[in-house]
Design a protein around this motif. Structure first.
Motif, PDB file in Angstrom:
ATOM      1  N   GLU A 120       0.832  -1.201   0.000  1.00 47.65           N
ATOM      2  CA  GLU A 120       0.000   0.000   0.000  1.00 47.65           C
ATOM      3  C   GLU A 120       0.869   1.256   0.000  1.00 47.65           C
ATOM      4  O   GLU A 120       0.588   2.219  -0.711  1.00 47.65           O
ATOM      5  CB  GLU A 120      -0.938   0.006   1.219  1.00 47.65           C
ATOM      6  N   MET A 130       2.351   1.778  -3.400  1.00 43.95           N
ATOM      7  CA  MET A 130       1.359   2.324  -4.341  1.00 43.95           C
ATOM      8  C   MET A 130       1.085   3.794  -4.040  1.00 43.95           C
ATOM      9  O   MET A 130       0.983   4.610  -4.954  1.00 43.95           O
ATOM     10  CB  MET A 130       0.067   1.509  -4.289  1.00 43.95           C
ATOM     11  N   GLN A 131       0.993   4.126  -2.764  1.00 40.73           N
ATOM     12  CA  GLN A 131       0.771   5.532  -2.391  1.00 40.73           C
ATOM     13  C   GLN A 131       1.903   6.425  -2.905  1.00 40.73           C
ATOM     14  O   GLN A 131       1.653   7.506  -3.423  1.00 40.73           O
ATOM     15  CB  GLN A 131       0.691   5.674  -0.867  1.00 40.73           C
ATOM     16  N   LEU A 171       1.540   6.785  -6.658  1.00 37.69           N
ATOM     17  CA  LEU A 171       0.385   7.619  -6.999  1.00 37.69           C
ATOM     18  C   LEU A 171       0.670   9.088  -6.743  1.00 37.69           C
ATOM     19  O   LEU A 171       0.217   9.962  -7.485  1.00 37.69           O
ATOM     20  CB  LEU A 171      -0.847   7.195  -6.184  1.00 37.69           C
ATOM     21  N   GLY A 200      -1.789  10.929  -9.190  1.00 37.61           N
ATOM     22  CA  GLY A 200      -3.040  10.189  -9.098  1.00 37.61           C
ATOM     23  C   GLY A 200      -3.523   9.622 -10.419  1.00 37.61           C
ATOM     24  O   GLY A 200      -4.623   9.092 -10.512  1.00 37.61           O
ATOM     25  N   LEU A 201      -2.681   9.724 -11.470  1.00 30.37           N
ATOM     26  CA  LEU A 201      -3.127   9.286 -12.799  1.00 30.37           C
ATOM     27  C   LEU A 201      -2.713   7.850 -13.125  1.00 30.37           C
ATOM     28  O   LEU A 201      -3.023   7.343 -14.198  1.00 30.37           O
ATOM     29  CB  LEU A 201      -2.580  10.232 -13.873  1.00 30.37           C
ATOM     30  N   ASN A 202      -2.009   7.204 -12.211  1.00 34.19           N
ATOM     31  CA  ASN A 202      -1.601   5.816 -12.450  1.00 34.19           C
ATOM     32  C   ASN A 202      -2.824   4.919 -12.613  1.00 34.19           C
ATOM     33  O   ASN A 202      -3.799   5.076 -11.888  1.00 34.19           O
ATOM     34  CB  ASN A 202      -0.794   5.287 -11.253  1.00 34.19           C
ATOM     35  N   HIS A 203      -2.730   3.983 -13.537  1.00 33.44           N
ATOM     36  CA  HIS A 203      -3.817   3.012 -13.687  1.00 33.44           C
ATOM     37  C   HIS A 203      -3.730   2.042 -12.514  1.00 33.44           C
ATOM     38  O   HIS A 203      -2.754   1.292 -12.390  1.00 33.44           O
ATOM     39  CB  HIS A 203      -3.697   2.278 -15.017  1.00 33.44           C
ATOM     40  N   PRO A 204      -4.747   2.042 -11.672  1.00 35.42           N
ATOM     41  CA  PRO A 204      -4.633   1.313 -10.404  1.00 35.42           C
ATOM     42  C   PRO A 204      -4.363  -0.182 -10.559  1.00 35.42           C
ATOM     43  O   PRO A 204      -3.572  -0.741  -9.795  1.00 35.42           O
ATOM     44  CB  PRO A 204      -5.981   1.558  -9.720  1.00 35.42           C
ATOM     45  N   GLU A 205      -4.973  -0.810 -11.550  1.00 33.31           N
ATOM     46  CA  GLU A 205      -4.798  -2.269 -11.648  1.00 33.31           C
ATOM     47  C   GLU A 205      -3.382  -2.642 -12.076  1.00 33.31           C
ATOM     48  O   GLU A 205      -2.889  -3.716 -11.733  1.00 33.31           O
ATOM     49  CB  GLU A 205      -5.874  -2.879 -12.558  1.00 33.31           C
ATOM     50  N   GLU A 256      -1.145  -2.009  -8.912  1.00 35.76           N
ATOM     51  CA  GLU A 256      -1.367  -3.074  -7.947  1.00 35.76           C
ATOM     52  C   GLU A 256      -0.600  -4.335  -8.363  1.00 35.76           C
ATOM     53  O   GLU A 256      -0.072  -5.065  -7.521  1.00 35.76           O
ATOM     54  CB  GLU A 256      -2.868  -3.364  -7.889  1.00 35.76           C
ATOM     55  N   ASN A 259      -3.588  -4.803 -19.983  1.00 33.91           N
ATOM     56  CA  ASN A 259      -4.286  -5.217 -18.761  1.00 33.91           C
ATOM     57  C   ASN A 259      -3.316  -5.964 -17.852  1.00 33.91           C
ATOM     58  O   ASN A 259      -2.117  -6.032 -18.152  1.00 33.91           O
ATOM     59  CB  ASN A 259      -5.534  -6.047 -19.105  1.00 33.91           C
ATOM     60  N   GLU A 260      -3.820  -6.542 -16.776  1.00 31.12           N
ATOM     61  CA  GLU A 260      -2.919  -7.222 -15.815  1.00 31.12           C
ATOM     62  C   GLU A 260      -2.246  -8.444 -16.412  1.00 31.12           C
ATOM     63  O   GLU A 260      -1.332  -9.001 -15.807  1.00 31.12           O
ATOM     64  CB  GLU A 260      -3.678  -7.656 -14.559  1.00 31.12           C
ATOM     65  N   LYS A 261      -2.735  -8.911 -17.564  1.00 33.53           N
ATOM     66  CA  LYS A 261      -2.081 -10.048 -18.221  1.00 33.53           C
ATOM     67  C   LYS A 261      -1.081  -9.597 -19.280  1.00 33.53           C
ATOM     68  O   LYS A 261      -0.597 -10.391 -20.072  1.00 33.53           O
ATOM     69  CB  LYS A 261      -3.139 -10.930 -18.891  1.00 33.53           C
TER      70      LYS A 261
END
Lengths: 514, 514
Positions: free
Chosen positions: A105, A108-109, A112, A117-122, A125, A462-464
């Motif tokens: 966390e 990621m913080q 970000l 704050g523009l990072n793609h969260p998935e 992560e 995507n995550e893949k």
């Protein structure tokens, strides 16, 4: 208005009518497999031989796939092999050994915050989750980390940055190449340039058109558009194609379309081959363009040497800390020398827009370099094209055309700020513990120019690590990407030492999923 | 971490597996003319019926070309017809009459400042040069300007903004449509949706594939990807196609790929049809994606009404000036209410990222609205879904769940700042001439949410409004674009009232050059 006068390149056509040797090189759309004859057949084709390409190639080759890695340059490893080798990983083994508390966390913080704050969260992560898998993978491939070092890079809340024993990206690239080349039925082919995709009737990517014996030519305004060298070949990729060709910091056309402040003759910290050719071909195939406007500049670089060079080593932990930078037109300081990269680069660009050749200068003295490896300092200071030695402020004034009064006033004001604990530009002078700018030489001087360092935007994956299509909102079958050619992971600005993390993890994931 | 939890949409595919009714609608590449049969033949096809499309259509029709304008919606005029009608022009006739000194250079400087220096200089210069040609063109088409008004919009150095008599974009659209419909052999066709390009063997755009009787459906997550309505038709465009379909503020997928902070359910100031479909198809044809990451948000909008709404009228010149905004979680102010759009939108986004439903509130009182047209104020205040009336701070606290202590403390601190002439957030309180925030109600309260307002990025065009190809660095033959679908003119942020200028001028230029 300086940037109006620089319009020539953008005028009418980006490269002007008639200047292109052969504009039809890449002027076609992706070919259909039924219209071509394949010269070779592989399971997987990887475009690019840096961190991401090698991670993808190795991972999928170990699953038994026959892998061809293409590298357009004569040298393997792109930017990766000239990289500093720093890789941030939350909850890594060295942190654990040293009792440093970290978390996914927190990582990621930190990202970000830098990314506005523009990072793609998935995607972010995924980096946080797979960090230790990447570490394990690298160790298995023979990468030797310095197990006693976990560095605290700017913008990270805790020390979490590992480095290889040799403190260089080559510490990753060399063992990975060696491992890859041991695998039977796989090949890393240099001077092999990706030209376009081959698709089937369903839009699935089933191969690539390439040119062999390609001779990249940095003297061309656009190598991608003008270089006609090499012999064409059509390669089948039965299971998939991985794009790992990096960013576009050296693409004079495409970087300028995003940021017209970048002069054509400005260098970059990147290797000469960092162009947008593959990225643009993927857009042309329907991949979503994501956050392509965000380009990160290194404000610690110099126009007086090529590439990343030695200047950043002297300025970052040296002259920017124990010393300062001034505008040569008036001798005044113009920025917090320790602000974030974007703030400082913007301040330098402002000056260069008003007066294109008025490169600001960083000034320091011998003590300024005391936190840096003495061998590095010695080597860098001996480069007299890069570093000017001046015995006095007068000499700086005459050598660099700076008004002496302004320069003296800057020293006075800066030192008053240190005494008062309150710098006019918000430099955190408390770190200096009252240490004043020296009023006597000898001084060391370096001219400054922001250099494009990392392009944040690119393809949406995507995550893949599958590339998404704007035609369907779904993955383009057979197409994967990893590393700097993708966009979104870092948002507006990448935090230092997260690039290797990004490249290795998504390269590995692409390899796992093919 | 709020924006991690919002990842569902971006996960795996942007719209998730299986949610699309028919993902193959647009999954093809541009068709070759030899593979299609044309149903109709025109000289010029224009996609979009707003400022840019009508300007292009009229200009080229007057040269004798047979023009078909396509509008996918049932209503003509897109965002243009709901626009406020303000158009900035340097050295315009009303300035001259009023003795206001202006210059092209000053106009460009103002735009560059707002655009953070990222404006493409040759496009900006074109705006500056052709302003009065656009004025003349509009007057000839029957547009009636208010010849006594030249407004001073924020960010402009001098008053240079004209408006139509009716203070609305319809003051341009209605006469232009009327003129266009008078021209023989031309047609403006509604519910006609652009699907793709038709090209010839040389890559020249020679037509478009469309669907007639299209029923746009805002209830679909992505109308562009999911809507199967309408009947297909293939249209030949002998001389060229003009893209004038606007920006993508209402495209839930593409705006979120650029800025993941935008929740899917957030409204926009734009009409529902402002999606990225045409733009993405042009990227897919090889057009350069330029500065697509820059989205401008309106920080003066409210989640409690649709679209642009009435809130901006009350907040901008009212509560933000004579009043303030607070974070409902603690009652504290959190921004300079008169800062630029980006600064304020970022401040609101920061709150909403931490607590997705904690919309900040703007607070004012009757006097706050004294600079605004009383009829507008009366109408807006009567909307009780938008405006909450509270007799006291206590009532605000209980109605909006704000800690009363924090609220009282904010009033105290704010008024101290006014007395001292020094606001904690840098609000220019000198403008208030000592006028304090009233300690007694009744108060008016509006909840705030940044709404996407203008997308700065898009297609790269040259001064002839020709779309440039990444495959050649040269214009894509037969393809032109104008208005919000293009990128570069405004750089990072468009100055207020330059949108109409941009749309009319480049629309006109496209028409001149076909």
């Amino acid at each position: 208005m300086a940037n109006i006068s620089r319009r020539n390149i953008l005028k009418m056509g980006v490269v002007g009518a008639g200047t292109l040797a052969l504009s039809s090189i890449n002027a076609t759309a992706a070919a259909n497999e039924k219209d071509v004859k394949f010269d070779e057949e592989w399971d997987v084709v990887v475009v690019g031989s840096g961190f991401a390409g090698l991670a993808a190639g190795l991972t999928t080759a170990k699953k038994g796939n026959r892998v061809l890695i293409l590298e357009k340059m004569g040298r393997i490893g792109g930017n990766s092999v000239i990289n500093g080798g720093a890789m941030s990983l939350p909850n890594n083994p060295v942190q654990e050994k040293q009792g440093i508390k970290d978390s996914k966390e927190l990582f990621m913080q930190d990202c970000l915050k830098a990314g506005l704050g523009l990072n793609h969260p998935e995607l972010l992560e995924t980096l946080a989750k797979r960090g230790n898998d990447a570490y394990k993978f690298l160790v298995e491939e023979g990468v030797v980390f310095d197990e006693n070092v976990v560095a605290h890079f700017g913008g990270h809340s805790v020390p979490r940055t590992l480095t290889t024993k040799n403190h260089s990206g080559s510490g990753y690239i060399h063992p990975m190449v060696e491992q890859f080349q041991k695998i039977e039925n796989c090949e890393l082919r240099r001077r092999a340039k990706f030209d376009d995709f081959i698709v089937n009737n369903n839009g699935r990517v089933v191969g690539v058109a390439i040119r062999e014996n390609y001779r990249f030519d940095d003297n061309l305004y656009s190598d991608d558009l003008e270089n006609t060298s090499g012999e064409k070949k059509i390669i089948k990729a039965k299971k998939g194609v991985v794009l790992a060709s990096g960013g576009f910091c050296r693409d004079r056309i495409y970087r300028k379309l995003q940021d017209p402040r970048i002069p054509d003759d400005v260098d970059s910290t990147n290797h000469a081959g960092a162009t947008a050719g593959v990225l643009l071909k993927a857009f042309d195939l329907g991949a979503y363009p994501v956050q392509v406007s965000w380009i990160q500049f290194g404000p610690w670089a110099s126009p007086d040497e090529k590439g990343f060079g030695m200047a950043p080593l002297l300025t970052q932990e040296g002259m920017f800390k124990f010393g300062f930078a001034v505008d040569v037109r008036n001798g005044k300081r113009f920025m917090n020398e320790l602000a974030d990269r974007k703030t400082r680069a913007d301040a330098e660009f402002k000056i260069l827009k008003e007066a294109p050749n008025a490169y600001p200068i960083a000034i320091g003295y011998e003590d300024s370099f005391r936190l840096i490896n003495p061998d590095v300092v010695k080597k860098a200071l001996s480069n007299d094209k890069l570093v000017g030695v001046c015995q006095s402020l007068d000499e700086i004034a005459s050598k660099y055309g700076v008004p002496l009064d302004g320069l003296k006033e800057s020293v006075k004001k800066y030192n008053e700020g240190i005494k008062a604990g309150n710098d006019e530009f918000g430099k955190p002078v408390d770190q200096l513990k009252g240490e004043l700018f020296k009023e006597n030489g000898p001084y060391y001087v370096i001219r400054l120019s922001p250099k494009p360092h990392h392009t944040m935007g690119g393809l949406k994956i995507n995550e893949k690590a599958e590339v998404l299509s704007s035609k369907t909102g779904k993955p383009i079958e057979g197409l994967y990407a990893a590393g700097e050619i993708t966009g979104g992971t870092h948002g507006a600005s990448r935090l230092g030492s997260v690039a290797i993390t990004d490249c290795i993890i998504f390269g590995m994931i692409a390899g796992e999923n093919i």
